[in-house]
Write a protein that holds these residues in place. Structure first.
Motif, PDB file in Angstrom:
ATOM      1  N   ILE A  10      16.206  21.885  -6.627  1.00 54.43           N
ATOM      2  CA  ILE A  10      17.328  21.007  -6.989  1.00 54.43           C
ATOM      3  C   ILE A  10      16.923  19.566  -6.709  1.00 54.43           C
ATOM      4  N   ALA A  11      16.872  18.752  -7.760  1.00 55.41           N
ATOM      5  CA  ALA A  11      16.435  17.359  -7.645  1.00 55.41           C
ATOM      6  C   ALA A  11      17.643  16.460  -7.388  1.00 55.41           C
ATOM      7  N   VAL A  12      17.781  16.025  -6.162  1.00 54.91           N
ATOM      8  CA  VAL A  12      18.925  15.213  -5.755  1.00 54.91           C
ATOM      9  C   VAL A  12      18.570  13.736  -5.814  1.00 54.91           C
ATOM     10  N   GLU A  13      19.463  12.941  -6.376  1.00 51.22           N
ATOM     11  CA  GLU A  13      19.294  11.493  -6.348  1.00 51.22           C
ATOM     12  C   GLU A  13      20.097  10.927  -5.181  1.00 51.22           C
ATOM     13  N   VAL A  14      19.447  10.122  -4.339  1.00 50.72           N
ATOM     14  CA  VAL A  14      20.114   9.497  -3.197  1.00 50.72           C
ATOM     15  C   VAL A  14      20.261   8.010  -3.489  1.00 50.72           C
ATOM     16  N   LEU A  15      21.506   7.578  -3.588  1.00 52.28           N
ATOM     17  CA  LEU A  15      21.804   6.172  -3.881  1.00 52.28           C
ATOM     18  C   LEU A  15      22.360   5.519  -2.624  1.00 52.28           C
ATOM     19  N   ASP A  16      21.646   4.541  -2.119  1.00 54.46           N
ATOM     20  CA  ASP A  16      22.060   3.765  -0.943  1.00 54.46           C
ATOM     21  C   ASP A  16      22.834   2.543  -1.425  1.00 54.46           C
ATOM     22  N   LEU A  17      24.130   2.488  -1.114  1.00 53.55           N
ATOM     23  CA  LEU A  17      24.960   1.387  -1.600  1.00 53.55           C
ATOM     24  C   LEU A  17      24.551   0.043  -1.016  1.00 53.55           C
ATOM     25  N   GLU A  55       7.642  -9.214   6.926  1.00 54.99           N
ATOM     26  CA  GLU A  55       8.328 -10.398   7.463  1.00 54.99           C
ATOM     27  C   GLU A  55       8.206 -11.614   6.557  1.00 54.99           C
ATOM     28  N   SER A  56       7.371 -11.527   5.525  1.00 57.30           N
ATOM     29  CA  SER A  56       7.265 -12.634   4.578  1.00 57.30           C
ATOM     30  C   SER A  56       8.144 -12.432   3.350  1.00 57.30           C
ATOM     31  N   ALA A  57       8.840 -11.290   3.274  1.00 51.97           N
ATOM     32  CA  ALA A  57       9.650 -10.976   2.096  1.00 51.97           C
ATOM     33  C   ALA A  57      10.864 -11.889   2.000  1.00 51.97           C
ATOM     34  N   ALA A  58      11.311 -12.112   0.781  1.00 47.63           N
ATOM     35  CA  ALA A  58      12.512 -12.905   0.550  1.00 47.63           C
ATOM     36  C   ALA A  58      13.741 -12.118   0.994  1.00 47.63           C
ATOM     37  N   PRO A  59      14.851 -12.795   1.263  1.00 47.90           N
ATOM     38  CA  PRO A  59      16.081 -12.080   1.622  1.00 47.90           C
ATOM     39  C   PRO A  59      16.485 -11.090   0.536  1.00 47.90           C
ATOM     40  N   GLU A  60      17.126 -10.019   0.959  1.00 52.62           N
ATOM     41  CA  GLU A  60      17.642  -9.048   0.004  1.00 52.62           C
ATOM     42  C   GLU A  60      18.849  -9.626  -0.739  1.00 52.62           C
ATOM     43  N   GLU A  61      19.250  -8.946  -1.792  1.00 55.68           N
ATOM     44  CA  GLU A  61      20.398  -9.389  -2.591  1.00 55.68           C
ATOM     45  C   GLU A  61      21.647  -8.613  -2.182  1.00 55.68           C
ATOM     46  N   ILE A  62      22.666  -9.320  -1.741  1.00 59.08           N
ATOM     47  CA  ILE A  62      23.921  -8.675  -1.381  1.00 59.08           C
ATOM     48  C   ILE A  62      24.611  -8.191  -2.663  1.00 59.08           C
ATOM     49  N   GLY A  63      25.050  -6.942  -2.649  1.00 61.53           N
ATOM     50  CA  GLY A  63      25.739  -6.392  -3.809  1.00 61.53           C
ATOM     51  C   GLY A  63      24.853  -5.571  -4.728  1.00 61.53           C
ATOM     52  N   ARG A  64      23.644  -5.240  -4.265  1.00 56.78           N
ATOM     53  CA  ARG A  64      22.727  -4.454  -5.096  1.00 56.78           C
ATOM     54  C   ARG A  64      22.366  -3.162  -4.388  1.00 56.78           C
ATOM     55  N   ALA A  65      22.731  -2.032  -4.989  1.00 52.43           N
ATOM     56  CA  ALA A  65      22.385  -0.719  -4.438  1.00 52.43           C
ATOM     57  C   ALA A  65      20.928  -0.397  -4.733  1.00 52.43           C
ATOM     58  N   LEU A  66      20.419   0.657  -4.088  1.00 53.22           N
ATOM     59  CA  LEU A  66      19.021   1.021  -4.257  1.00 53.22           C
ATOM     60  C   LEU A  66      18.895   2.545  -4.280  1.00 53.22           C
ATOM     61  N   ILE A  67      18.167   3.058  -5.263  1.00 53.97           N
ATOM     62  CA  ILE A  67      17.885   4.496  -5.317  1.00 53.97           C
ATOM     63  C   ILE A  67      16.782   4.805  -4.309  1.00 53.97           C
ATOM     64  N   ARG A  68      17.122   5.554  -3.270  1.00 57.56           N
ATOM     65  CA  ARG A  68      16.139   5.919  -2.246  1.00 57.56           C
ATOM     66  C   ARG A  68      15.310   7.125  -2.662  1.00 57.56           C
ATOM     67  N   ARG A  69      15.875   7.937  -3.524  1.00 57.73           N
ATOM     68  CA  ARG A  69      15.156   9.111  -4.033  1.00 57.73           C
ATOM     69  C   ARG A  69      15.712   9.431  -5.419  1.00 57.73           C
ATOM     70  N   PRO A  70      14.894   9.467  -6.453  1.00 60.06           N
ATOM     71  CA  PRO A  70      15.396   9.778  -7.791  1.00 60.06           C
ATOM     72  C   PRO A  70      15.611  11.278  -7.969  1.00 60.06           C
ATOM     73  N   GLY A  71      16.535  11.614  -8.831  1.00 58.56           N
ATOM     74  CA  GLY A  71      16.811  13.010  -9.150  1.00 58.56           C
ATOM     75  C   GLY A  71      17.744  13.092 -10.335  1.00 58.56           C
ATOM     76  N   ASP A  72      17.942  14.316 -10.842  1.00 56.06           N
ATOM     77  CA  ASP A  72      18.794  14.463 -12.020  1.00 56.06           C
ATOM     78  C   ASP A  72      19.832  15.578 -11.888  1.00 56.06           C
ATOM     79  N   ALA A  73      19.932  16.197 -10.713  1.00 53.20           N
ATOM     80  CA  ALA A  73      20.861  17.320 -10.556  1.00 53.20           C
ATOM     81  C   ALA A  73      22.207  16.893  -9.982  1.00 53.20           C
ATOM     82  N   VAL A  74      22.199  16.001  -9.004  1.00 55.63           N
ATOM     83  CA  VAL A  74      23.424  15.550  -8.370  1.00 55.63           C
ATOM     84  C   VAL A  74      23.138  14.212  -7.694  1.00 55.63           C
ATOM     85  N   SER A  75      24.142  13.339  -7.656  1.00 57.53           N
ATOM     86  CA  SER A  75      24.011  12.048  -6.982  1.00 57.53           C
ATOM     87  C   SER A  75      24.642  12.122  -5.596  1.00 57.53           C
ATOM     88  N   LEU A  76      23.852  11.846  -4.568  1.00 58.13           N
ATOM     89  CA  LEU A  76      24.374  11.660  -3.219  1.00 58.13           C
ATOM     90  C   LEU A  76      24.521  10.158  -3.002  1.00 58.13           C
TER      91      LEU A  76
END
Length: 282
Positions: free
Chosen positions: A238-245, A195-216
């Motif tokens: 199979i190492a899947v990368e999950v990108l949260d927009l 609750e003390s964290a600064a606001p997030e940045e609008i327009g910035r995606a975040l990798i929720r899980r790194p991987g190199d086989a396929v991007s979800l």
């Protein structure tokens, strides 16, 4: 003492619903221009109980129940924003927002540009989106892709309690309209929030899980499903990368390109209709 370890800020476990409420409460406490209005947000505590207790804490001038007329109360929010207030308008579900489309497209999204930059609309619109709660066809659409089509507004789609709080905080600091789409199946989801964290940045995606086989590539209510799929595929090597927009407009195109450049394969996951969808845009 040299080498002493300093503890980080305390993390609090809360639900997605509670994280949104935390951001609302903080905004109402810290800025007298902020008020919340919408159907049943006051005495009932909100359709999804997000605003529960806020009426008792801040009173009916700051937490306003409205008639069942989305065009009217969203238009009132636009007017209040033009007058220097910081309104937060809650629309019960994304389906009902269609009744206010004229106000959104022809006023909220355009007045800054029609006025040559003289007018600002610091408006936040929150609404539930998504299927999976057995509430029938008129309460289960995923239309955030429609709103991402409109120039002049921003669209955020938080997938975690931390983002539900942080992206709403960011929306409240933006000088232009920001639409926050909260997947209705996530309200009971819990997670750790600073609750003390600064606001997030609008327009910035975040990798929720790194991987190199396929991007979800996904967002909102589909992020958890993508992570579950990645766990299952990991068992097969199979190492899947999950990108949260996290944000659909503006879209973090460099993050998408960087992920796909690494994996050379992309699967786009959302709940919208396939034809001319946001997934097709990505």
């Amino acid at each position: 003492m040299p080498g002493r370890l300093h503890a980080g800020p305390p993390m609090i476990k809360m639900t997605y619903r509670e994280a949104v409420r935390s951001a609302l409460r903080e905004a109402l406490r810290s800025d007298s221009r902020v008020f919340l209005m919408g159907e049943d947000v006051g005495r009932y505590g909100g359709c999804f109980k997000v605003s529960h207790g806020l009426l008792e804490e801040f009173g009916p001038e700051r937490v306003r129940d409205t008639p069942l007329s989305e065009s009217t109360f969203l238009g009132a929010g636009i007017g209040a924003a033009l007058g220097g207030m910081r309104p937060i308008v809650e629309i019960m579900t994304v389906n009902f927002s269609l009744l206010a489309m004229d106000q959104i497209v022809n006023n909220a999204a355009t007045l800054r540009h029609m006025s040559g930059g003289q007018l600002s609309i610091p408006l936040v619109v929150r609404m539930a989106t998504g299927a999976g709660r057995q509430v029938a066809a008129q309460h289960s659409h995923s239309l955030e892709g429609w709103y991402a089509h409109i120039p002049g507004i921003k669209v955020v789609v938080p997938a975690t309690p931390a983002d539900a709080r942080g992206l709403l905080q960011a929306a409240l600091r933006d000088p232009d309209p920001v639409f926050v789409f909260e997947h209705s199946a996530l309200y009971g989801m819990d997670g750790e929030v600073d609750e003390s964290a600064a606001p997030e940045e609008i327009g910035r995606a975040l990798i929720r899980r790194p991987g190199d086989a396929v991007s979800l590539i996904t967002y909102g209510g589909c992020v958890g499903k993508a992570l579950q799929a990645a766990d299952q595929l990991a068992a097969d090597g199979i190492a899947v990368e999950v990108l949260d927009l996290r944000s659909l407009r503006p879209l973090d195109t460099p993050a998408v390109l960087a992920s796909v450049a690494k994996t050379h394969r992309a699967v786009i996951v959302d709940e919208g209709w396939r034809t001319c969808s946001f997934a097709a845009e990505v």
